[in-house]
Scaffold this motif. Structure first.
Motif, PDB file in Angstrom:
ATOM      1  N   SER A 158       0.835  -1.207   0.000  1.00  0.00           N
ATOM      2  CA  SER A 158       0.000   0.000   0.000  1.00  0.00           C
ATOM      3  C   SER A 158       0.864   1.250   0.000  1.00  0.00           C
ATOM      4  O   SER A 158       0.554   2.239  -0.679  1.00  0.00           O
ATOM      5  N   ILE A 209      -4.603  -0.489  -6.036  1.00  0.00           N
ATOM      6  CA  ILE A 209      -5.115  -0.038  -4.744  1.00  0.00           C
ATOM      7  C   ILE A 209      -6.476  -0.659  -4.482  1.00  0.00           C
ATOM      8  O   ILE A 209      -6.775  -1.105  -3.369  1.00  0.00           O
ATOM      9  N   VAL A 210      -7.294  -0.690  -5.518  1.00  0.00           N
ATOM     10  CA  VAL A 210      -8.602  -1.351  -5.393  1.00  0.00           C
ATOM     11  C   VAL A 210      -8.418  -2.837  -5.110  1.00  0.00           C
ATOM     12  O   VAL A 210      -9.111  -3.417  -4.261  1.00  0.00           O
ATOM     13  N   TYR A 239      -5.668  -4.534  -3.843  1.00  0.00           N
ATOM     14  CA  TYR A 239      -5.013  -4.867  -2.582  1.00  0.00           C
ATOM     15  C   TYR A 239      -5.641  -4.147  -1.381  1.00  0.00           C
ATOM     16  O   TYR A 239      -6.102  -4.793  -0.428  1.00  0.00           O
ATOM     17  N   CYS A 240      -5.631  -2.819  -1.415  1.00  0.00           N
ATOM     18  CA  CYS A 240      -6.022  -2.033  -0.239  1.00  0.00           C
ATOM     19  C   CYS A 240      -7.512  -2.114   0.065  1.00  0.00           C
ATOM     20  O   CYS A 240      -7.916  -1.947   1.222  1.00  0.00           O
ATOM     21  N   ILE A 241      -8.320  -2.328  -0.943  1.00  0.00           N
ATOM     22  CA  ILE A 241      -9.760  -2.484  -0.733  1.00  0.00           C
ATOM     23  C   ILE A 241     -10.162  -3.957  -0.814  1.00  0.00           C
ATOM     24  O   ILE A 241     -10.968  -4.442  -0.014  1.00  0.00           O
ATOM     25  N   GLY A 242      -9.561  -4.673  -1.764  1.00  0.00           N
ATOM     26  CA  GLY A 242      -9.941  -6.065  -1.992  1.00  0.00           C
ATOM     27  C   GLY A 242      -9.629  -6.992  -0.837  1.00  0.00           C
ATOM     28  O   GLY A 242     -10.466  -7.826  -0.447  1.00  0.00           O
ATOM     29  N   PRO A 269      -9.132  -6.349   2.593  1.00  0.00           N
ATOM     30  CA  PRO A 269     -10.058  -6.199   3.730  1.00  0.00           C
ATOM     31  C   PRO A 269     -11.472  -6.676   3.412  1.00  0.00           C
ATOM     32  O   PRO A 269     -12.132  -7.278   4.267  1.00  0.00           O
ATOM     33  N   CYS A 270     -11.936  -6.405   2.186  1.00  0.00           N
ATOM     34  CA  CYS A 270     -13.278  -6.876   1.807  1.00  0.00           C
ATOM     35  C   CYS A 270     -13.340  -8.399   1.781  1.00  0.00           C
ATOM     36  O   CYS A 270     -14.360  -8.984   2.162  1.00  0.00           O
ATOM     37  N   THR A 291      -6.529  -4.446  10.257  1.00  0.00           N
ATOM     38  CA  THR A 291      -6.020  -4.277   8.895  1.00  0.00           C
ATOM     39  C   THR A 291      -6.217  -2.849   8.412  1.00  0.00           C
ATOM     40  O   THR A 291      -5.315  -2.251   7.800  1.00  0.00           O
ATOM     41  N   VAL A 292      -7.382  -2.281   8.672  1.00  0.00           N
ATOM     42  CA  VAL A 292      -7.651  -0.892   8.281  1.00  0.00           C
ATOM     43  C   VAL A 292      -6.711   0.056   9.011  1.00  0.00           C
ATOM     44  O   VAL A 292      -6.189   1.024   8.422  1.00  0.00           O
ATOM     45  N   LEU A 335      -3.360  -0.069   7.332  1.00  0.00           N
ATOM     46  CA  LEU A 335      -3.408   0.632   6.051  1.00  0.00           C
ATOM     47  C   LEU A 335      -3.326   2.145   6.242  1.00  0.00           C
ATOM     48  O   LEU A 335      -2.634   2.844   5.493  1.00  0.00           O
TER      49      LEU A 335
END
Length: 323
Positions: free
Chosen positions: A76, A120-121, A123-126, A128-129, A198-199, A202
């Protein structure tokens, strides 16, 4: 292990002697390599699962989750560094802070900006989702009603019974053990807390790059994040072991005081009254805050060791008395 997973060893290799690699090329290597490993591990996991090898498949998926846990902060940071440019006075233009050979106004860099947004979508969003979806799908197995049990038997006994029930459900539904890396350290009612952690990581890694490396705003934002994390940790106490709760809270205090010292040092350097004696005082404070968490850990180990020794002595005394 973290350096290997994050590909940090590439920085020690003389790649510049063999081929010219700028930040763009390294970004591709650092983002594509974990993706290839991750996809391979997931495919292998599904292959083992279809073959009926549940324990082996759980192990593979557990290592996959561990890899995502290790790589996320560093990747990230590298991705967000793509947007960190420095504009020079005059007509010199704007260049990437981590690599001044890259012109931020060039067409090539604009392509890599889009590339960074995509990853970013991913790794950083995918990631945690993915954690949220996987945990939510088995939430009833991970939390067999700890709040209800605590209301009936008390906090300690209720938590113990909830953990026993979760372990029983794990034996009846072996597939959920593949996610044990995400929830095993937490109380059943806080099975989702790894998402919060995790958030937080980040925000303290890639998220801080947005505020400018070494800027006062970056230090202040990091302090606010630490304060928020401390409040959450203190309010929830999500870990099964109380010592881990204490350690995590102390770690946040350690980061907070380190940032506070850095902030005061920046203000002191801008002051006319700043001298070598003030700098020595700040250095002592910084070292002291960094040593705080290890000191607490050592203290906990000593206390724990004393409790074990006392229990052992009582057991021996009781055995001798009975004999």
């Amino acid at each position: 292990l973290s350096a290997i997973v994050n590909l940090e060893f590439l920085n020690m290799m003389p790649l510049g002697c063999m081929v010219t690699l700028d930040y763009h090329h390294m970004l591709v290597i650092y983002t594509i390599t974990p993706l290839v490993f991750g996809v391979t591990m997931v495919l292998f996991y599904h292959h083992l699962k279809r073959s009926g090898k549940v324990e082996e498949s759980n192990t593979v998926f557990g290592w996959f989750l561990f890899m995502t846990f290790l790589i996320l902060p560093s990747i990230s940071t590298r991705l967000f560094n793509t947007f960190a440019c420095r504009a020079f006075d005059g007509d010199y233009g704007s260049f990437l802070k981590v690599d001044f050979s890259i012109d931020c106004d060039s067409d090539e860099h604009q392509i890599f900006v889009i590339y960074a947004i995509v990853f970013i979508v991913l790794y950083c969003i995918g990631i945690p989702c993915m954690y949220v979806i996987e945990l939510w799908n088995i939430r009833e197995l991970l939390d067999p009603g700890q709040a209800r049990l605590e209301g009936r038997y008390g906090i300690d006994d209720g938590m113990a019974k909830a953990i026993e029930e979760r372990e029983r459900l794990e034996e009846e539904n072996l597939h959920i053990k593949s996610l044990s890396f995400l929830y095993d350290a937490y109380e059943p009612k806080y099975y989702w807390f790894e998402v919060v952690e995790t958030v937080r990581k980040l925000m303290l890694s890639g998220g801080l790059v947005i505020w400018g490396s070494g800027s006062l705003s970056q230090v202040v934002v990091s302090m606010l994040i630490c304060l928020a994390a401390m409040r959450i940790f203190a309010g929830c106490e999500p870990y099964i072991k109380y010592s881990v709760d204490v350690f995590n809270e102390m770690s946040q205090w350690q980061i907070f005081f380190a940032m506070l010292t850095a902030l005061l040092l920046r203000f002191a350097e801008m002051s006319d009254q700043f001298n070598i004696e003030n700098k020595k005082a700040f250095d002592i404070i910084l070292v002291g805050t960094q040593a705080l968490a290890p000191a607490v850990i050592i203290l906990m180990i000593l206390i724990k060791g004393q409790d074990v020794t006392t229990k052992f002595a009582r057991k021996i005394t009781g055995s001798v008395s009975n004999g």
